[in-house]
Write an enzyme that holds these catalytic residues in place. Sequence first.
Site, PDB file in Angstrom:
ATOM      1  N   CYS A   1      33.950  40.942  46.588  1.00 34.55           N
ATOM      2  CA  CYS A   1      34.993  41.210  47.521  1.00 34.55           C
ATOM      3  C   CYS A   1      34.499  42.477  48.172  1.00 34.55           C
ATOM      4  CB  CYS A   1      36.322  41.788  46.936  1.00 34.55           C
ATOM      5  SG  CYS A   1      36.051  42.692  45.458  1.00 34.55           S
TER       6      CYS A   1
ATOM      7  N   GLU B   1      43.996  44.625  44.429  1.00 37.35           N
ATOM      8  CA  GLU B   1      42.787  44.762  45.257  1.00 37.35           C
ATOM      9  C   GLU B   1      42.243  43.752  45.644  1.00 37.35           C
ATOM     10  OE1 GLU B   1      39.000  44.512  45.757  1.00 37.35           O
ATOM     11  OE2 GLU B   1      39.359  44.349  43.565  1.00 37.35           O
TER      12      GLU B   1
END
Length: 504
Positions: free
Chosen positions: A281, A247
């Site tokens: 993120c 990820e």
Amino acid sequence: MTYQHYIHGEWVDGHGTETFESENPATGESLGEFHRGTEADVREATAAADEAFEAWRDLSHIDRAEYLWDIYHELKERHRELGEVVTKECGKEISEGKADVTEAWHMVEWAAGDARHPKGDVVPSEIPSKDAYMRRKPRGVVGCITPWNFPVAIPFWHMAVSLVEGNTAVWKPAEQTPWCGQIIAEMFEESGIPDGVFNMVQGFGDAGAAIVDDDHVDTVLFTGSAEVGHEIASEVASDPGKLAACEMGGKNGIVITEQADLDIAVHSAVMSSFKTTGQRCVSSERLIVHEDVYDEFKERFVEVAEKVAVGDPLDDSTFMGPAIEAEHIEKIRKYNDLAREEGVNVLVDRTELDDEEIPEGHEDGHWVGPFVYEADPDANLRCTQEEVFGPHVALLEYSGDIERAVDIHNDTPYGLAGAVISEDYRQINYYRDHAEVGLAYGNLPCIGAEVQLPFGGVKKSGNGYPSAREVIEAVTERTAWTLNNSKDIEMAQGLSADIKTEDG
Ligand code: ADP
């Protein structure tokens, strides 16, 4: 004292001679000294995890989960204390520091609770006398490589499900947050988990690379930057039998249409762009705003960006703490300069904060404030395309319909998170169906995922979903198991089961 690695149930110095310090990014003070792990330390940890695997997988899911319930209670009992450790070590303001710990116990609760849920599927067979099932087996040793920005939550995203499913783990915390790593390892030790089931090696990227490269490691779970994630994904792809779920970052956008409620729009944009000082993120660096509401949105967003409280992250009145480290401030500055060079119109520039904005005793912290500008969405600028990972925000004005807005939204190589702000359900649904992201929100910030939802991206942002339910896919193998209840052998698809010989 110099903190150690935790390998095969022992605290060890490791084979290296180097140490490193954890630094409070708000003050510059040292929080502790840690041994820097080497390839040899990783080899020992993965060998220990491999050795522990057989006995661990033989326990039931429920017995394995018992160790995690102890950790769940400890995370809850030590909420405030650990929240402060997170805040001191990574600079997130205190509500975020505490939320990180809450998210960790949510993930542990999910994984340990899931131990009592049905596992696998009963699948129909064409042949009435056959029982068919999909069963799962643990893959083996899971290597976990985690970032600094969720130093307690993300390790449990990776490890809680992996362990309950019967895998053993070797974990490398981020080099910026080894203190959180130390506390988590102490929790595993106190839980009495069998030696070698959980191992931690402190260190930098070279130790992470050694985990990826190690023959004992069957699965790599990675959360971090796109550069490193792509390197890991391609390395693992060349090793048959090994899998990676990664990820990575994003250049996340929020679409604010002409039908938007502007209170929601401003609130969502400020949360998405400035929480964690833009270092999530899922943080948003692109606000795509319809021309009909552009001027009002711009005025209101700029007003907040000028005033948003940057300061001591332990102080409840702070909205933005410091950036993680000096090199990161440099990176943010470079992108702010690049934006100017690319000819954008700068609206707010708090790259260098005034002296009076920096709290007393925090002069050595890594301070940076919002940088907001307007840019042409069609100009193909690096500053509106590349992830900065800071409070660096572009306003991109559009005219036309939701299709045009979503085209601009999707015009980045990334695809992690995004949001649409609109009172028109058709626009919202169009966004939901066409936005190229893994995490999509309507009338909300594009941050703040919950553990029971999938978490991950598309395009450059990820090739897997190392969270909750999806980790199960990454850390287990499926067996299609078919049992015959008849004395005869009967095949599917009409395949003949008759054995024919020369004698007929
Ligand atoms: P961030 O930008 O959030 O710091 P990184 O991708 O640099 O993200 O780091 C995330 C994690 O990956 C950290 O634990 C780091 O030490 C580790 N890491 C860095 N480089 C490598 C590498 N080449 N291989 C494996 N892990 C790495």
